[in-house]
Design an enzyme around this catalytic site. Sequence first.
Site, PDB file in Angstrom:
ATOM      1  N   CYS A 180      -4.765   2.436  -3.780  1.00  0.00           N
ATOM      2  CA  CYS A 180      -3.552   2.940  -3.124  1.00  0.00           C
ATOM      3  C   CYS A 180      -2.377   2.001  -3.338  1.00  0.00           C
ATOM      4  O   CYS A 180      -1.536   1.819  -2.461  1.00  0.00           O
ATOM      5  CB  CYS A 180      -3.771   3.171  -1.634  1.00  0.00           C
TER       6      CYS A 180
ATOM      7  N   LYS B 284     -10.186   0.047  10.547  1.00  0.00           N
ATOM      8  CA  LYS B 284     -10.454  -1.164   9.760  1.00  0.00           C
ATOM      9  C   LYS B 284     -10.857  -2.324  10.671  1.00  0.00           C
ATOM     10  O   LYS B 284     -11.465  -3.285  10.231  1.00  0.00           O
ATOM     11  CB  LYS B 284      -9.222  -1.552   8.960  1.00  0.00           C
TER      12      LYS B 284
ATOM     13  N   GLN C  83      -4.470  -4.652   7.090  1.00  0.00           N
ATOM     14  CA  GLN C  83      -5.526  -5.580   6.664  1.00  0.00           C
ATOM     15  C   GLN C  83      -5.505  -6.852   7.510  1.00  0.00           C
ATOM     16  O   GLN C  83      -6.547  -7.383   7.889  1.00  0.00           O
ATOM     17  CB  GLN C  83      -5.339  -5.964   5.180  1.00  0.00           C
TER      18      GLN C  83
ATOM     19  N   ASP D 125       3.230  -4.399   8.055  1.00  0.00           N
ATOM     20  CA  ASP D 125       2.021  -3.594   7.888  1.00  0.00           C
ATOM     21  C   ASP D 125       0.818  -4.514   8.077  1.00  0.00           C
ATOM     22  O   ASP D 125       0.467  -5.289   7.189  1.00  0.00           O
ATOM     23  CB  ASP D 125       2.027  -2.955   6.491  1.00  0.00           C
TER      24      ASP D 125
ATOM     25  N   HIS E 116       0.868  -1.172   0.000  1.00  0.00           N
ATOM     26  CA  HIS E 116       0.000   0.000   0.000  1.00  0.00           C
ATOM     27  C   HIS E 116       0.910   1.229   0.000  1.00  0.00           C
ATOM     28  O   HIS E 116       2.017   1.184   0.526  1.00  0.00           O
ATOM     29  CB  HIS E 116      -0.835  -0.055   1.282  1.00  0.00           C
TER      30      HIS E 116
END
Lengths: 139, 401
Positions: free
Chosen positions: B359, B223, B200, B197, B120
């Site tokens: 993104c 999220k 998600q 990261d 991302h």
Amino acid sequence: MSALPAAAEQALETFSQPISWEQRARLLMAWGEQLEPLTDDERSEPNRVDGCESLVWLVGHFSEGHWQFRASGDARLIRGLLALLLVRVNGLPADELSTLDLAAWFSQLGLARHLSPSRTNGLQAVLTRMRELTLNAPR
Amino acid sequence: MPILSPWRSDFPALAALAADSQTYLDSAATSQKPQAMLDALLGYYRAGAANVHRAQHLPGERATRAFEEARGKIARWLNAASHDEIIFTRGATEALNLLAYGLEEHFHAGDEIVISALEHHANLLPWQQLAQRRDLALIVLPVTTSGQVDLVAAKHLIGPRTRLLAVSQLSNVLGTWQPLSELLALANTHGAITVVDGAQGVVHGRHDMQQLGCDFYVCSSHKLYGPDGVGVLYGRAATLQRVLPWQFGGEMLLQTDYYTAKFRPAPLGFEAGTPAVSAVIALGATLDYLASLDGAAVLAHEAALHAELLAGLGARPGVRVLGAPQTALASFVVEDVHSADLAHLLTEQGIAVRAGHHCAMPLLRGLGLPGAIRVSLGLYNDSGDLQRFFAALDHALEILG
């Protein structure tokens, strides 16, 4: 303010009727088909409008006090929106174009949503580019 | 058998969206919120707001306690070794920027930073810009056609010059889990700092920081069914000591005169200024809610719904799914159809999906695509949502045909 150009009258008549989203989409695509194609040279990087989900090009010519625009894109519905934009602005005297409320125009056509800030279809970016072109042109 | 979500009614927005004829399939962008979170947010303000870590008065003490309790809940959710390893930021993006600035001192010209091709922008641009500032080499690990970082290539590209590895846990475009244990092991061999990261990944299943063994893990609250405006940076205590403060202001210092200052250790040394007190407390309430659910049942529900999504897409001629999605989302394109046109017509039919580059511009460009449509699922989605999506998709394709 002069009367609406004939093609704009026709667009207004067609789109301001109570029609379903599906009819509206089909009409948009049909209008898009009528856009005069751009040459390969015109589909150039400098003519490309940034900030669109699809590729959009805008070309403007200023002569004898009037603006004439041509535009194209690689997605069909945006081509329809471009066609509806061009019929409203083409041939207008520069001073009239600079005060024209295009948001109101798309609103009249029932297409206001395509100018909402969250939309990335690029219509807003096209209007911005058009404004830049007209502001930078000699008067 | 249609799949129903037993948790749907815990999220009042789902009924509100339905009343608005909207089918929400964009949870990978942001999620809807459980009633428990809304109650906590309102409850905090209604009982009396106060700043944290400053005041001796009762409201201040109460707010500070709730705020620090939320830190503890996150530490437990991630199984961090200590709540001091949890830093609150404004979002996952800010957490990654904090690292890119806070670790800058450790990089010297010619050092290498390794990321992957599917990152991302939030896990690309901070490193790209750090590389430019310090004259570093940014190494991009290629991705296989199924959508995982290519481990064969990674073995060659992660080497003695690698100072930092930053990779996604779960791709926001491809829905693929990345081979983190192998990648982290490679980085560890060369003594590189590791950043995951989890924006998600954190939403699906539980992830154990001590088991994962990365130095830093980044995620956002919004999220994970929590409020927006809060991100979490987990940092392993030993590595966290190597990070310098990057924003300066109230409450991050131990003492200062006009010309010099001494800063607090983590976490408060990285939380300059007033944090998002209400949102942090509400995130804590979200985690309480999530912890009260049967985690295995949630995962099974998401897996079944995801299988239904993939089956439906697979059954439609001309539809091409990007990579081989494993969890929660799928991105697709349709042969001879511009995804902008498809997005337009799905929107007209009240289907809230994401269109465009997600993104991850370089990834899409690498796939030769101007954009794609992404459908993403939350634990509140059900078969009815997918049926409405597929009906709208078929209708859109018929119009565009």
